[in-house]
Design a protein around this motif. Structure first.
Motif, PDB file in Angstrom:
ATOM      1  N   THR A 137       8.020 -47.022 -45.895  1.00 64.68           N
ATOM      2  CA  THR A 137       8.228 -46.395 -47.191  1.00 64.68           C
ATOM      3  C   THR A 137       7.965 -44.889 -47.168  1.00 64.68           C
ATOM      4  O   THR A 137       8.678 -44.147 -47.824  1.00 64.68           O
ATOM      5  N   THR A 140      10.847 -42.848 -45.292  1.00 64.15           N
ATOM      6  CA  THR A 140      12.111 -43.055 -46.007  1.00 64.15           C
ATOM      7  C   THR A 140      12.101 -42.307 -47.334  1.00 64.15           C
ATOM      8  O   THR A 140      13.077 -41.628 -47.677  1.00 64.15           O
ATOM      9  N   SER A 141      11.003 -42.404 -48.075  1.00 61.76           N
ATOM     10  CA  SER A 141      10.910 -41.689 -49.354  1.00 61.76           C
ATOM     11  C   SER A 141      11.014 -40.190 -49.168  1.00 61.76           C
ATOM     12  O   SER A 141      11.713 -39.501 -49.935  1.00 61.76           O
ATOM     13  N   LEU A 144      14.619 -39.236 -48.261  1.00 60.57           N
ATOM     14  CA  LEU A 144      15.481 -39.269 -49.442  1.00 60.57           C
ATOM     15  C   LEU A 144      15.226 -38.070 -50.349  1.00 60.57           C
ATOM     16  O   LEU A 144      16.168 -37.476 -50.880  1.00 60.57           O
ATOM     17  N   SER A 145      13.958 -37.694 -50.518  1.00 64.60           N
ATOM     18  CA  SER A 145      13.665 -36.554 -51.396  1.00 64.60           C
ATOM     19  C   SER A 145      14.059 -35.226 -50.755  1.00 64.60           C
ATOM     20  O   SER A 145      14.306 -34.255 -51.457  1.00 64.60           O
ATOM     21  N   LEU A 153      18.272 -38.879 -56.726  1.00 64.71           N
ATOM     22  CA  LEU A 153      17.044 -39.348 -56.095  1.00 64.71           C
ATOM     23  C   LEU A 153      16.503 -40.578 -56.813  1.00 64.71           C
ATOM     24  O   LEU A 153      16.062 -41.538 -56.167  1.00 64.71           O
ATOM     25  N   ALA A 154      16.552 -40.576 -58.116  1.00 64.58           N
ATOM     26  CA  ALA A 154      16.087 -41.741 -58.880  1.00 64.58           C
ATOM     27  C   ALA A 154      16.902 -42.975 -58.513  1.00 64.58           C
ATOM     28  O   ALA A 154      16.355 -44.066 -58.304  1.00 64.58           O
ATOM     29  N   ASN A 157      15.947 -44.085 -54.979  1.00 71.12           N
ATOM     30  CA  ASN A 157      14.635 -44.743 -54.960  1.00 71.12           C
ATOM     31  C   ASN A 157      14.720 -46.166 -55.510  1.00 71.12           C
ATOM     32  O   ASN A 157      14.071 -47.074 -54.984  1.00 71.12           O
ATOM     33  N   SER A 158      15.518 -46.366 -56.549  1.00 72.96           N
ATOM     34  CA  SER A 158      15.669 -47.736 -57.063  1.00 72.96           C
ATOM     35  C   SER A 158      16.381 -48.607 -56.033  1.00 72.96           C
ATOM     36  O   SER A 158      16.028 -49.771 -55.842  1.00 72.96           O
ATOM     37  N   PHE A 160      16.147 -48.150 -52.879  1.00 72.79           N
ATOM     38  CA  PHE A 160      15.162 -48.342 -51.811  1.00 72.79           C
ATOM     39  C   PHE A 160      14.243 -49.520 -52.136  1.00 72.79           C
ATOM     40  O   PHE A 160      13.920 -50.320 -51.254  1.00 72.79           O
ATOM     41  N   PHE A 161      13.844 -49.673 -53.378  1.00 75.98           N
ATOM     42  CA  PHE A 161      13.018 -50.825 -53.744  1.00 75.98           C
ATOM     43  C   PHE A 161      13.796 -52.130 -53.558  1.00 75.98           C
ATOM     44  O   PHE A 161      13.234 -53.142 -53.145  1.00 75.98           O
TER      45      PHE A 161
END
Length: 195
Positions: A137, A140-141, A144-145, A153-154, A157-158, A160-161
């Motif tokens: 996590t 990867t986070s 992505l950012s 990005l939002a 991230n969703s 990614f979950f």
């Protein structure tokens, strides 16, 4: 991304840059899915293997699982700030590509020597550190950012979950089916190492 020095980007170049970012974001998510699936393949088999390793003693097997997870957490706690600074300085790619080596080494050791207590402890710790730090996590986070912002990005991230959930589910299903097909719990480490 290449930004022309004179006059900025025209609308076609901007559209191409947005498409490239979207492709890179999907590639990062696929990488995370692969690593999280790999991490979860041995899940159910490890309980069986660890019980065999300690002569069927469930309490000792649980303790060994807990010790190796704690070792992984401690290593990550110590390394994460340094690795974070290194990825900032050197880029994310070497870490995305390098850390899986630890997973391959760890899982292969556990497949080859499933009855050797210290090899299993070290192999499991290396496997988890390699997979979680190389595709987990945190990195990867951050990747992505680096690439996206705002609504993009939002959304990433969703997604990614959702990838995390899919990786856990796929890993467990793959691992259980490998155990059923081959009748040997240690075969799951071959799958984890080869992924």
């Amino acid at each position: 991304l290449h930004y022309p020095s004179r006059g900025g980007m025209d609308s076609a170049e901007r559209a191409e840059a947005v498409q490239l970012k979207a492709k890179q974001g999907r590639l990062i998510l696929v990488h995370a899915l692969l690593h999280l699936t790999t991490l979860c393949i041995p899940g159910n088999a490890e309980t069986i293997l660890f019980q065999e390793l300690v002569g069927g003693d469930v309490v000792r097997a649980d303790r060994l699982l807990a010790v190796t997870m704690s070792a992984n957490a401690a290593i990550e706690f110590v390394l994460a700030p340094t690795v974070g600074r290194l990825t900032d300085a050197l880029g994310r790619k070497p870490f995305f590509l390098g850390y899986p080596t630890y997973g391959v080494v760890g899982w292969t050791l556990m497949f080859l020597f499933p009855r050797n207590y210290w090899v299993v402890v070290i192999g499991r710790t290396l496997g988890w550190v390699g997979v979680t730090m190389g595709g987990g996590t945190g990195i990867t986070s951050v990747a992505l950012s680096d690439l996206l912002s705002g609504a993009e990005l939002a959304k990433a991230n969703s997604e990614f979950f959702a990838v995390i959930g899919a990786g856990v589910l796929l890993g467990q299903v793959i691992g259980d089916n490998i155990m059923i097909a081959f009748g040997q719990p240690r075969c799951v480490y071959t799958a984890s190492a080869s992924a």
